[in-house]
Motif scaffolding. Structure first.
Motif, PDB file in Angstrom:
ATOM      1  N   VAL A  65       0.860  -1.179   0.000  1.00  0.00           N
ATOM      2  CA  VAL A  65       0.000   0.000   0.000  1.00  0.00           C
ATOM      3  C   VAL A  65       0.896   1.228   0.000  1.00  0.00           C
ATOM      4  O   VAL A  65       1.785   1.369   0.838  1.00  0.00           O
ATOM      5  CB  VAL A  65      -0.922  -0.006   1.249  1.00  0.00           C
ATOM      6  N   ARG A  66       0.645   2.118  -0.921  1.00  0.00           N
ATOM      7  CA  ARG A  66       1.441   3.340  -1.002  1.00  0.00           C
ATOM      8  C   ARG A  66       0.978   4.332   0.048  1.00  0.00           C
ATOM      9  O   ARG A  66      -0.208   4.446   0.330  1.00  0.00           O
ATOM     10  CB  ARG A  66       1.309   3.981  -2.372  1.00  0.00           C
ATOM     11  N   GLU A  67       1.913   5.047   0.576  1.00  0.00           N
ATOM     12  CA  GLU A  67       1.593   6.099   1.530  1.00  0.00           C
ATOM     13  C   GLU A  67       1.135   7.316   0.737  1.00  0.00           C
ATOM     14  O   GLU A  67       1.860   7.833  -0.112  1.00  0.00           O
ATOM     15  CB  GLU A  67       2.833   6.440   2.362  1.00  0.00           C
ATOM     16  N   THR A  68      -0.085   7.759   1.000  1.00  0.00           N
ATOM     17  CA  THR A  68      -0.641   8.843   0.198  1.00  0.00           C
ATOM     18  C   THR A  68      -0.118  10.205   0.632  1.00  0.00           C
ATOM     19  O   THR A  68      -0.023  11.107  -0.176  1.00  0.00           O
ATOM     20  CB  THR A  68      -2.175   8.837   0.289  1.00  0.00           C
ATOM     21  N   VAL A  69       0.205  10.365   1.917  1.00  0.00           N
ATOM     22  CA  VAL A  69       0.700  11.638   2.408  1.00  0.00           C
ATOM     23  C   VAL A  69       2.185  11.504   2.689  1.00  0.00           C
ATOM     24  O   VAL A  69       2.611  10.681   3.495  1.00  0.00           O
ATOM     25  CB  VAL A  69      -0.032  12.072   3.701  1.00  0.00           C
ATOM     26  N   GLY A  70       2.965  12.290   2.040  1.00  0.00           N
ATOM     27  CA  GLY A  70       4.403  12.261   2.259  1.00  0.00           C
ATOM     28  C   GLY A  70       4.765  12.988   3.536  1.00  0.00           C
ATOM     29  O   GLY A  70       3.937  13.667   4.155  1.00  0.00           O
TER      30      GLY A  70
END
Length: 187
Positions: free
Chosen positions: A58-63
């Motif tokens: 799952v990609r992290e949406t907020v850097g």
């Protein structure tokens, strides 16, 4: 379905309708919204659907978000810890020592001082001039921030306190200690 309380097995409307058909809910206890919903049903039936689990990474949406002030704060907490006083969260306009340090640092940085280490030390000295003492975590003293005039004043004050403590201990030693003698028990 009439006795089920699971939202998965139908909508509120269908469960209420089935309860009325089976006689569990009398017509007099019918909800107000029932007739309106029956007259104007939604275009798409609101049915419970399970959320599909995502497989894989799952990609992290907020850097990560880092500001220049965060770097200054990190440096401050590394050098000084939490500062000399606790946070007073009950006061609305309370500024922590760290926040004052950051404001003073950015103010001096805007003036044009470039060297970060020198700017950090000068900011500490400026806060000391305002009456905010900062104690370094690693060295345990303020030796780098106290000007020479203040060092002499602190040294004389410490010497006078030490002299007073020594005089008090000598006075206590010179004072005779009275020991009460108890009557011996006859044997």
């Amino acid at each position: 379905m009439a006795g089920s309380r699971l939202e998965k097995l139908g909508t509120v409307f269908t469960r209420t309708r089935d309860l009325m058909r089976s006689g569990v809910m009398p017509e007099s206890k019918k909800p107000i919204w029932f007739d309106v919903y029956a007259s104007f049903p939604p275009l798409r039936e609101p049915v419970y659907q399970e959320v599909r689990q995502r497989y894989g990474k799952v990609r992290e949406t907020v850097g990560t978000i880092l500001y220049k002030e965060d770097e200054i704060r990190a440096k401050f907490y590394e050098a000084y810890g939490n500062g000399p006083q606790a946070f007073e969260l009950s006061k609305l306009n309370f500024k922590s020592t760290c926040q004052r340090f950051v404001e003073k640092y950015t103010e001096r940085q805007k003036r044009g001082e470039v060297d970060e280490d020198r700017l950090f030390e000068e900011t500490g000295k400026a806060l000391l001039a305002e009456g905010i003492t900062l104690r370094r975590k690693k060295t345990g003293s303020v030796a780098q921030q106290v000007p020479l005039e203040d060092k002499d004043a602190v040294l004389t004050r410490l010497q006078s306190v030490l002299q007073k403590m020594q005089d008090d201990t000598e006075a206590q030693k010179a004072k005779p200690v009275e020991v009460q003698k108890e009557d011996p028990v006859p044997s």
